[in-house]
Design a protein around this motif. Structure first.
Motif, PDB file in Angstrom:
ATOM      1  N   MET A  47      16.563 -45.130 -58.120  1.00 53.56           N
ATOM      2  CA  MET A  47      16.042 -45.144 -56.697  1.00 53.56           C
ATOM      3  C   MET A  47      16.439 -43.770 -56.362  1.00 53.56           C
ATOM      4  O   MET A  47      17.529 -43.442 -55.527  1.00 53.56           O
ATOM      5  CB  MET A  47      16.837 -46.188 -55.909  1.00 53.56           C
ATOM      6  CG  MET A  47      16.478 -47.469 -56.191  1.00 53.56           C
ATOM      7  SD  MET A  47      14.797 -47.725 -55.773  1.00 53.56           S
ATOM      8  CE  MET A  47      14.636 -47.671 -54.131  1.00 53.56           C
ATOM      9  N   ASP A  48      15.904 -42.760 -56.749  1.00 49.95           N
ATOM     10  CA  ASP A  48      15.991 -41.398 -56.185  1.00 49.95           C
ATOM     11  C   ASP A  48      15.103 -41.113 -55.043  1.00 49.95           C
ATOM     12  O   ASP A  48      14.121 -41.806 -54.577  1.00 49.95           O
ATOM     13  CB  ASP A  48      15.835 -40.413 -57.466  1.00 49.95           C
ATOM     14  CG  ASP A  48      14.584 -40.478 -57.982  1.00 49.95           C
ATOM     15  OD1 ASP A  48      13.516 -41.046 -57.504  1.00 49.95           O
ATOM     16  OD2 ASP A  48      14.328 -39.721 -59.372  1.00 49.95           O
ATOM     17  N   ALA A  49      15.230 -39.798 -54.757  1.00 46.68           N
ATOM     18  CA  ALA A  49      14.297 -39.558 -53.515  1.00 46.68           C
ATOM     19  C   ALA A  49      12.806 -39.572 -53.797  1.00 46.68           C
ATOM     20  O   ALA A  49      11.932 -39.989 -52.939  1.00 46.68           O
ATOM     21  CB  ALA A  49      14.596 -37.968 -53.364  1.00 46.68           C
ATOM     22  N   ASP A  50      12.367 -39.400 -55.057  1.00 46.05           N
ATOM     23  CA  ASP A  50      10.839 -39.524 -55.309  1.00 46.05           C
ATOM     24  C   ASP A  50      10.549 -40.943 -55.317  1.00 46.05           C
ATOM     25  O   ASP A  50       9.206 -41.200 -54.635  1.00 46.05           O
ATOM     26  CB  ASP A  50      10.586 -38.972 -56.802  1.00 46.05           C
ATOM     27  CG  ASP A  50      10.694 -37.543 -56.719  1.00 46.05           C
ATOM     28  OD1 ASP A  50      10.177 -36.569 -55.700  1.00 46.05           O
ATOM     29  OD2 ASP A  50      11.207 -36.899 -57.726  1.00 46.05           O
ATOM     30  N   LEU A  51      11.143 -42.031 -56.012  1.00 42.26           N
ATOM     31  CA  LEU A  51      10.826 -43.281 -55.660  1.00 42.26           C
ATOM     32  C   LEU A  51      10.882 -44.029 -54.396  1.00 42.26           C
ATOM     33  O   LEU A  51      10.153 -44.931 -54.062  1.00 42.26           O
ATOM     34  CB  LEU A  51      11.943 -44.105 -56.899  1.00 42.26           C
ATOM     35  CG  LEU A  51      11.245 -45.490 -57.179  1.00 42.26           C
ATOM     36  CD1 LEU A  51      10.029 -45.477 -57.623  1.00 42.26           C
ATOM     37  CD2 LEU A  51      12.364 -45.879 -58.254  1.00 42.26           C
TER      38      LEU A  51
END
Length: 219
Positions: free
Chosen positions: A52-56
């Motif tokens: 769960m990073d910024a892109d996801l």
């Protein structure tokens, strides 16, 4: 043919992990009752999954919250959301789930939380309704095998345990039936009793496996 997914979250491996030794006793008992069951084992410390990073987070928000199409995502967002959906689709394909993890610092290893994050996919594993979220993974059964260094059950520390508790909350949210967990605790508090504690947990795991094997599934 029924399918069982065995998910372990312990970097020690089966040779040193007491929890995984208990898990193996569970599997042997389950297969004795359902010998034709297809089993897949995954080690979350050696498992490729989206995080769960910024892109996801951005991709999920665009698709679910802002009504954008898949084609409107960036290439990186597309890659990561597809990876998440692939894991969720593969998870959905199973009937039974066995989670094996230790209690670390009042919770589960971070890799287990990461794995669970991938399962929360609107329209696949749950939907929003007028009465709130509704899990879609009904007709499936899970169990958690957990090892603990200290004593929590019936003790003041019980309210602080959030590993087993969160896992059961998450799975039930998705509609999965969750059996009573098999807990082996006091392993660090009473090192001289480790063989006895593990043996007792194996006995309970064997009984739990027989119970799970009796639950019918649609195949």
């Amino acid at each position: 043919m029924a399918k069982l997914l065995y998910i372990s979250a312990n970097p020690k491996g089966a040779g040193k992990s007491k929890g995984m030794q208990i898990g193996e006793a569970f599997l042997a008992s389950f297969l004795a009752s359902q010998p034709d069951t297809e089993i897949l084992k995954i080690d979350l410390f050696d498992f490729d999954m989206a995080r769960m990073d910024a892109d996801l987070i951005s991709a999920r928000g665009k698709l679910a919250g802002y009504g954008k199409s898949f084609d409107e995502l960036t290439e990186t967002e597309k890659e990561k959301i597809l990876k998440m959906h692939k894991l969720a689709d593969e998870f959905i394909d199973y009937d039974y789930y066995v989670f094996v993890s230790p209690l670390w610092n009042l919770s589960s290893p971070a890799v287990l939380k990461t794995f669970l994050d991938n399962l929360f996919v609107t329209g696949k594993t749950f939907v929003h309704t007028a009465n709130g979220p509704k899990g879609l993974l009904t007709g499936k059964t899970a169990i958690h095998i957990q090892t603990r260094g200290g004593l929590y059950t019936g003790m003041p520390m019980e309210a602080l345990e959030s590993g087993d508790r969160y896992l059961k909350i998450a799975l039930r949210f998705l509609g999965i039936e969750v059996l009573d967990s098999v807990i082996a605790e006091g392993l660090d508090a009473f090192p001289q009793k480790v063989p006895e504690i593990v043996a007792d947990a194996k006995t309970r795991a064997i009984a739990a496996a027989k119970e799970m094997a009796r639950i019918p599934v649609e195949v």
